[in-house]
Design a protein around this motif. Sequence first.
Motif, PDB file in Angstrom:
ATOM      1  N   VAL A  60       0.884  -1.317  -0.231  1.00 48.10           N
ATOM      2  CA  VAL A  60      -0.104  -0.006   0.037  1.00 48.10           C
ATOM      3  C   VAL A  60       1.044   1.309  -0.139  1.00 48.10           C
ATOM      4  O   VAL A  60       0.622   2.299  -0.713  1.00 48.10           O
ATOM      5  N   ASN A  61       1.958   1.236   0.729  1.00 49.53           N
ATOM      6  CA  ASN A  61       2.700   2.471   0.838  1.00 49.53           C
ATOM      7  C   ASN A  61       3.473   2.737  -0.602  1.00 49.53           C
ATOM      8  O   ASN A  61       3.719   3.874  -1.188  1.00 49.53           O
ATOM      9  N   GLU A 108       0.847   8.850   2.479  1.00 49.22           N
ATOM     10  CA  GLU A 108      -0.348   9.179   3.040  1.00 49.22           C
ATOM     11  C   GLU A 108      -1.042   8.084   3.030  1.00 49.22           C
ATOM     12  O   GLU A 108      -2.153   8.119   4.326  1.00 49.22           O
ATOM     13  N   ALA A 109      -1.552   7.255   2.059  1.00 49.10           N
ATOM     14  CA  ALA A 109      -2.240   5.992   2.168  1.00 49.10           C
ATOM     15  C   ALA A 109      -1.873   5.095   3.338  1.00 49.10           C
ATOM     16  O   ALA A 109      -2.591   4.521   3.966  1.00 49.10           O
ATOM     17  N   VAL A 152      -9.502   5.139  -3.070  1.00 47.37           N
ATOM     18  CA  VAL A 152      -8.617   4.145  -2.801  1.00 47.37           C
ATOM     19  C   VAL A 152      -9.226   3.534  -1.572  1.00 47.37           C
ATOM     20  O   VAL A 152      -9.171   3.900  -0.146  1.00 47.37           O
ATOM     21  N   THR A 153      -9.605   2.089  -1.553  1.00 48.97           N
ATOM     22  CA  THR A 153     -10.080   1.280  -0.590  1.00 48.97           C
ATOM     23  C   THR A 153      -9.088   0.213  -0.521  1.00 48.97           C
ATOM     24  O   THR A 153      -8.873  -0.657  -1.338  1.00 48.97           O
ATOM     25  N   GLN A 154      -8.857  -0.303   0.741  1.00 48.15           N
ATOM     26  CA  GLN A 154      -8.097  -1.446   1.108  1.00 48.15           C
ATOM     27  C   GLN A 154      -8.564  -2.449   1.852  1.00 48.15           C
ATOM     28  O   GLN A 154      -9.306  -2.228   2.978  1.00 48.15           O
ATOM     29  N   PHE A 169       0.407   3.451  -3.424  1.00 48.29           N
ATOM     30  CA  PHE A 169      -0.368   4.633  -3.032  1.00 48.29           C
ATOM     31  C   PHE A 169       0.122   5.808  -2.279  1.00 48.29           C
ATOM     32  O   PHE A 169      -0.329   7.040  -1.948  1.00 48.29           O
ATOM     33  N   GLU A 178     -11.441   2.767   3.584  1.00 49.54           N
ATOM     34  CA  GLU A 178     -11.163   3.810   2.600  1.00 49.54           C
ATOM     35  C   GLU A 178      -9.868   4.640   3.119  1.00 49.54           C
ATOM     36  O   GLU A 178      -9.725   5.144   4.071  1.00 49.54           O
ATOM     37  N   LEU A 179      -8.811   4.590   2.264  1.00 48.26           N
ATOM     38  CA  LEU A 179      -7.523   5.325   2.658  1.00 48.26           C
ATOM     39  C   LEU A 179      -7.485   6.525   2.273  1.00 48.26           C
ATOM     40  O   LEU A 179      -7.291   7.515   2.985  1.00 48.26           O
ATOM     41  N   ILE A 180      -7.703   6.886   0.926  1.00 54.53           N
ATOM     42  CA  ILE A 180      -7.812   8.246   0.560  1.00 54.53           C
ATOM     43  C   ILE A 180      -8.844   8.033  -0.579  1.00 54.53           C
ATOM     44  O   ILE A 180      -9.459   6.951  -0.932  1.00 54.53           O
ATOM     45  N   GLN A 206      -2.987   6.620   6.623  1.00 53.68           N
ATOM     46  CA  GLN A 206      -4.149   6.494   6.783  1.00 53.68           C
ATOM     47  C   GLN A 206      -4.655   5.023   6.967  1.00 53.68           C
ATOM     48  O   GLN A 206      -5.590   4.494   7.993  1.00 53.68           O
TER      49      GLN A 206
END
Length: 480
Positions: free
Chosen positions: A361-362, A368-369, A432-434, A365, A427-429, A372
């Motif tokens: 993820v880092n 910031e993501a 963008v959903t993880q 995205f 939802e991270l940003i 989050q």
Amino acid sequence: MRPSSILRFGLSLVAALVLLTGLVTTAIYLTRPEASVVTDELDKPVMATQIEFLATAMQRTAARIATHPQTLECFATAAPVVCQAQAANLHALNQDATVLFVTAGQNQLLPGFLPGDTRQLIATAGRGGESASASFSLSISHPVVSAEGKRLGVVIVEQSMPQLQALFDTLPLPDAAAYAELQQKQGEGVASVLMRRGNQAIKSRNAPNWIALAGTPWTIAVWRYEKPVIERVAPYFLGWLLASLLIAVLVMAFTLTVRNRVGDSLRMLVRFTNDLRQQRLRADYPVSLEEFISPIETMLKIGKIMLGKQKEVTSQARLDHLSQVNNRRSFDEKQKELFASMKDGWSHSLLIMDIDNFKQVNDTFGHEAGDQLIIKFGEALKITLRNSDFIARLGGDEFCVLFPFTPLERAQELAERLRANMPESVELIKGVTQRLSWSGGLSEYSRDDKEENEALARADAALLEAKRSGRNVTRIRAAA
């Protein structure tokens, strides 16, 4: 310089007031009115003036008789008819008086009663000048001189004085403070006491004051009682002692009260300071003096603000700034506390977790993501776990949960419930959903452990097994 004290101030105040009281008492003593009830009247009493007035009147009478023409004729002619006629005239004018004519040779011309004092005057009349003698009557003599200046004899006027006792009784004499005598001269250095009044014991203590009665052989002797200095000073000294004692008692009582109340208020300030240092404040800090109320209220307000900021700072220092769960430092302190309680028979467990696919993820995205994801994961842990469970972020995407007073079997159930209740995705940003999943390692603190980190090491090893086995699972590593 040695600091002073409230008690020392009180003693100084007592000393100053006692000294001031002594000065005032001394001034009162020195300016007191003399306690002479009749001092001025005793110096020249009214009775003395009255007796002198009577003696002067008799002297003038004797002088008029001695210069009267018929008296001169009596002495010049020695004619009984002339002398008897003059005596009759004088008797008619003053029947209370006795008038005697005595020649220069001391031959009685007019026969009559001669009292003892009169006989003494006859014996001394020829020696020249005027003389007087008296007991309870007063006799006055006056020379008879011819026109040529030749001494012919004397005229003796004798008058009874029944009022003498009454006059002496008017002498203003307090019985306890003075003593007086009416004395009569009998000869050279000899005097007899005719009357006395007052406390005779005073006579032996002091010398008398003499009051001569002009024109008479009488003298008034007055002895006044004068208190010794110690008796005069004693009442003022006792008054000063009593006033000083009262001042000392009142001032010291006031001083001790103030000191105790100041001490109580200062102890309350110390208590406030200690409470502030221990990061706890009471609702109220009662003080004994009104002067301390405003300062301590101000200090209490400031203390509450300081304590709130201090707690906020302390809380921030113990929290992870990103996930808002406990940081590694707080975890170490809590783990040490739990490990120390093992000797009392308690059981504690811990779960260490890694977020699955965090690095991906880092990298994909951005940070910031990734941040989050850590925040959302921390929020999910706080919502899902018990209030008694201790959540901490050890670093990166690694979290740990301490289960106090929880054996390994029960901790396993809690870990499974945590996994089941976690949200599936976050939802991270925007856009963008993880999917949210984690791998975990579970272990229990053992009484055989030498150090508190041994359980953490076992859980970390179990976490490594979970990652190798495909992630999103929890592995258990019990103590050997």
